[in-house]
Design a protein around this motif. Structure first.
Motif, short mmCIF file in Angstrom:
data_model
loop_
_atom_site.label_atom_id
_atom_site.label_comp_id
_atom_site.label_asym_id
_atom_site.label_seq_id
_atom_site.Cartn_x
_atom_site.Cartn_y
_atom_site.Cartn_z
N ALA A 238 0.93 -1.07 -0.04
CA ALA A 238 -0.01 0.04 -0.04
C ALA A 238 0.89 1.21 -0.07
O ALA A 238 0.77 2.09 -0.75
CB ALA A 238 -0.83 0.08 1.25
N ALA A 239 1.81 1.16 0.87
CA ALA A 239 2.89 2.45 0.72
C ALA A 239 3.45 2.44 -0.28
O ALA A 239 3.80 3.78 -0.95
CB ALA A 239 3.79 2.16 2.13
N LEU A 244 4.50 5.68 -5.52
CA LEU A 244 4.55 5.64 -6.95
C LEU A 244 3.57 6.62 -7.51
O LEU A 244 4.12 7.23 -8.56
CB LEU A 244 4.45 4.14 -7.51
CG LEU A 244 5.46 3.33 -7.26
CD1 LEU A 244 5.09 2.00 -7.67
CD2 LEU A 244 6.89 3.66 -7.62
N TRP A 245 2.45 6.51 -7.06
CA TRP A 245 1.35 7.49 -7.39
C TRP A 245 1.86 9.11 -7.13
O TRP A 245 1.50 9.78 -8.08
CB TRP A 245 0.17 7.32 -6.70
CG TRP A 245 -0.88 8.39 -7.01
CD1 TRP A 245 -1.42 9.39 -6.52
CD2 TRP A 245 -1.72 8.03 -8.31
NE1 TRP A 245 -2.37 10.12 -7.12
CE2 TRP A 245 -2.45 9.13 -8.30
CE3 TRP A 245 -1.81 7.21 -9.39
CZ2 TRP A 245 -3.71 9.25 -9.30
CZ3 TRP A 245 -2.96 7.16 -10.18
CH2 TRP A 245 -3.75 8.44 -10.13
N ALA A 250 0.80 9.35 -13.64
CA ALA A 250 0.43 8.85 -14.75
C ALA A 250 1.18 7.50 -15.39
O ALA A 250 0.31 6.49 -15.70
CB ALA A 250 0.94 10.07 -16.13
N ILE A 251 2.32 7.40 -14.99
CA ILE A 251 3.01 6.17 -15.22
C ILE A 251 2.42 5.04 -14.33
O ILE A 251 2.49 3.93 -14.86
CB ILE A 251 4.42 6.37 -15.10
CG1 ILE A 251 5.05 7.25 -16.20
CG2 ILE A 251 5.19 4.82 -15.31
CD1 ILE A 251 6.47 7.36 -16.23
N PRO A 267 -10.66 7.72 -5.54
CA PRO A 267 -9.19 8.19 -4.60
C PRO A 267 -8.25 7.30 -4.62
O PRO A 267 -8.50 6.12 -4.21
CB PRO A 267 -10.28 8.66 -3.31
CG PRO A 267 -11.51 9.04 -3.77
CD PRO A 267 -11.74 7.85 -4.72
N ILE A 268 -7.18 7.62 -4.74
CA ILE A 268 -5.98 6.89 -4.70
C ILE A 268 -6.00 6.03 -3.14
O ILE A 268 -5.45 5.19 -3.10
CB ILE A 268 -4.76 7.41 -5.07
CG1 ILE A 268 -3.44 6.32 -5.24
CG2 ILE A 268 -4.34 8.45 -3.98
CD1 ILE A 268 -3.71 5.50 -6.21
N TRP A 269 -6.22 7.05 -2.07
CA TRP A 269 -6.03 6.44 -0.70
C TRP A 269 -7.09 5.12 -0.58
O TRP A 269 -6.95 4.16 -0.06
CB TRP A 269 -6.54 7.31 0.18
CG TRP A 269 -8.00 8.08 0.45
CD1 TRP A 269 -8.39 8.96 -0.46
CD2 TRP A 269 -9.04 7.32 0.51
NE1 TRP A 269 -9.70 9.16 -0.33
CE2 TRP A 269 -10.13 8.16 0.42
CE3 TRP A 269 -9.28 6.20 1.60
CZ2 TRP A 269 -11.49 7.89 0.90
CZ3 TRP A 269 -10.54 5.94 1.96
CH2 TRP A 269 -11.50 6.74 1.60
N LEU A 270 -8.22 5.25 -1.23
CA LEU A 270 -9.20 3.95 -1.41
C LEU A 270 -8.40 2.73 -1.82
O LEU A 270 -8.56 1.47 -1.28
CB LEU A 270 -10.32 4.38 -1.93
CG LEU A 270 -11.46 3.50 -1.96
CD1 LEU A 270 -11.91 3.26 -0.32
CD2 LEU A 270 -12.87 3.87 -2.60
N TYR A 271 -7.70 2.82 -2.94
CA TYR A 271 -7.05 1.62 -3.51
C TYR A 271 -5.81 1.22 -2.61
O TYR A 271 -5.56 0.03 -2.55
CB TYR A 271 -6.48 1.96 -4.96
CG TYR A 271 -7.51 2.16 -6.15
CD1 TYR A 271 -7.93 1.28 -6.68
CD2 TYR A 271 -7.93 3.54 -6.46
CE1 TYR A 271 -8.86 1.53 -7.49
CE2 TYR A 271 -8.78 3.91 -7.33
CZ TYR A 271 -9.35 2.68 -8.02
OH TYR A 271 -10.45 2.72 -9.05
#
Length: 349
Positions: A238-239, A244-245, A250-251, A267-271
């Motif tokens: 998760a970290a 990376l995000w 984009a990558i 939202p990225i925090w949910l993933y």
């Protein structure tokens, strides 16, 4: 010579009947078959994960990097290893499905055996013909096999959260397959008006994938004793995703789409939280329910889009492992014990 033992009353107890040669031979064949399946299931997650990292990730990224200097040799070596892992994983998936279908037939689950056999047969026909025009047929066989594997478990007395997690996995498979049917219709019948909802179905499937990750965590907590180490180790992936995000969103989004088939529209925090929950459950199941951990790895490798019969096969094997093999005879099928199957009366839930 049969030795008789003296009973407590002082009389001789009659000796039991000697095992017949046919029964002994059947027991040997059963042990050999089970050992072969255990070996396949031990190697398959390693081969599949290697393929994911070296082919679907490194190979695709390396295509855009100049092949100069030492990187040229590294690229060829690692992509060669990835190609070998892909071929090995494909063979192992086919062998596992054959053995699972045979076990289902032997245990009396003829519908499950037929569904798994039909999917494997269509996959081999597609491979031999080298065409994608029969893709909808393979997708239909995959849907039928998915339902055949999941339904006995969903109707069983397994834990509520475990059944909900399997229902989430099954639902994401079906939604992804529907999106595949829509895509096939547009490709094969470009001038016809086909069914709609491609993007919406994919987005719904992705949301269900996120929810299912938390259901898997709840299933682990209900079936096993909670431990601190899986929670801490699960923070690593998760970290890494968050890092990376933030470094290059984009990558990172492209890599996640290539590997897991997710668009990352939430939202990225949910993933990141879902990945933590998923990783924690996979690690937590390791000691007592190792087959569920292996199923989690295969589920991750299969991804959500499942655009080939190879990844569909991975998904079916993952589902068989996550359902404790209920559809093909129980956890004894892959070396577990009946006590590992968390089934209890529904009234106890």
């Amino acid at each position: 010579m049969i030795v008789q033992e003296r009973a407590g009353s002082g009389r001789l107890a009659p000796a039991g009947p000697a095992a017949s040669p046919s029964a002994a031979s059947a027991a040997i064949r059963s042990d050999t078959w089970r050992s072969a399946l255990q070996a396949i299931l031990a190697l398959l997650p390693v081969a599949a994960l290697t393929e994911l990292l070296l082919i679907r990730t490194f190979y695709r990224v390396g295509m855009y990097i100049p092949k100069e200097g030492p990187f040229r040799l590294v690229y060829h070596v690692l992509t060669g290893m990835g190609s070998f892992a892909l071929n090995l994983s494909s063979l192992l998936v086919a062998a596992a499905l054959v053995l699972f279908a045979a076990q289902a037939w032997r245990s009396g689950n003829r519908r499950v055996a037929t569904a798994l056999g039909a999917f494997l047969a269509v996959s081999l026909v597609l491979l031999a013909m080298g065409t994608s025009d029969l893709g909808p047929t393979a997708r239909l066989a995959f849907v039928l096999a998915t339902m055949a594997v999941a339904w006995p478990f969903l109707r069983s007395g397994a834990g509520r959260w475990h059944r909900l997690a399997v229902a989430g996995v099954t639902g994401s498979f079906l939604l992804s397959s529907y999106a595949g049917f829509v895509s096939d219709a547009g490709r094969l019948l470009p001038t016809a008006r086909g069914p709609g909802g491609l993007v919406g179905t994919q987005l719904a499937a992705e949301a269900l994938v996120v929810v299912t990750a938390f259901l898997l965590l709840a299933a682990w907590l209900r079936s096993d004793r909670a431990r601190v180490r899986p929670f801490l180790l699960g923070l690593g992936p998760a970290a890494a995703l968050v890092f990376l995000w933030r470094a290059n969103g984009a990558i990172t989004g492209i890599l996640v789409l290539w590997t897991a088939g997710l668009r990352l529209y939430l939202p990225i925090w949910l993933y990141a939280a879902a990945l933590w929950a998923f990783s924690t459950a996979a690690l937590g199941w390791m000691p007592a329910h190792r087959h569920r951990s292996s199923g989690s790895v295969l589920l991750l490798v299969a991804g959500m889009l499942m655009g080939s019969t190879y990844v569909q096969g991975l998904a079916l094997v993952a589902l068989l492992l996550l359902t404790d093999g209920v559809a093909v005879g129980g956890p004894e099928t892959f070396g577990g014990s009946a006590a590992h199957l968390s089934i209890r009366p529904r009234s106890a839930e």
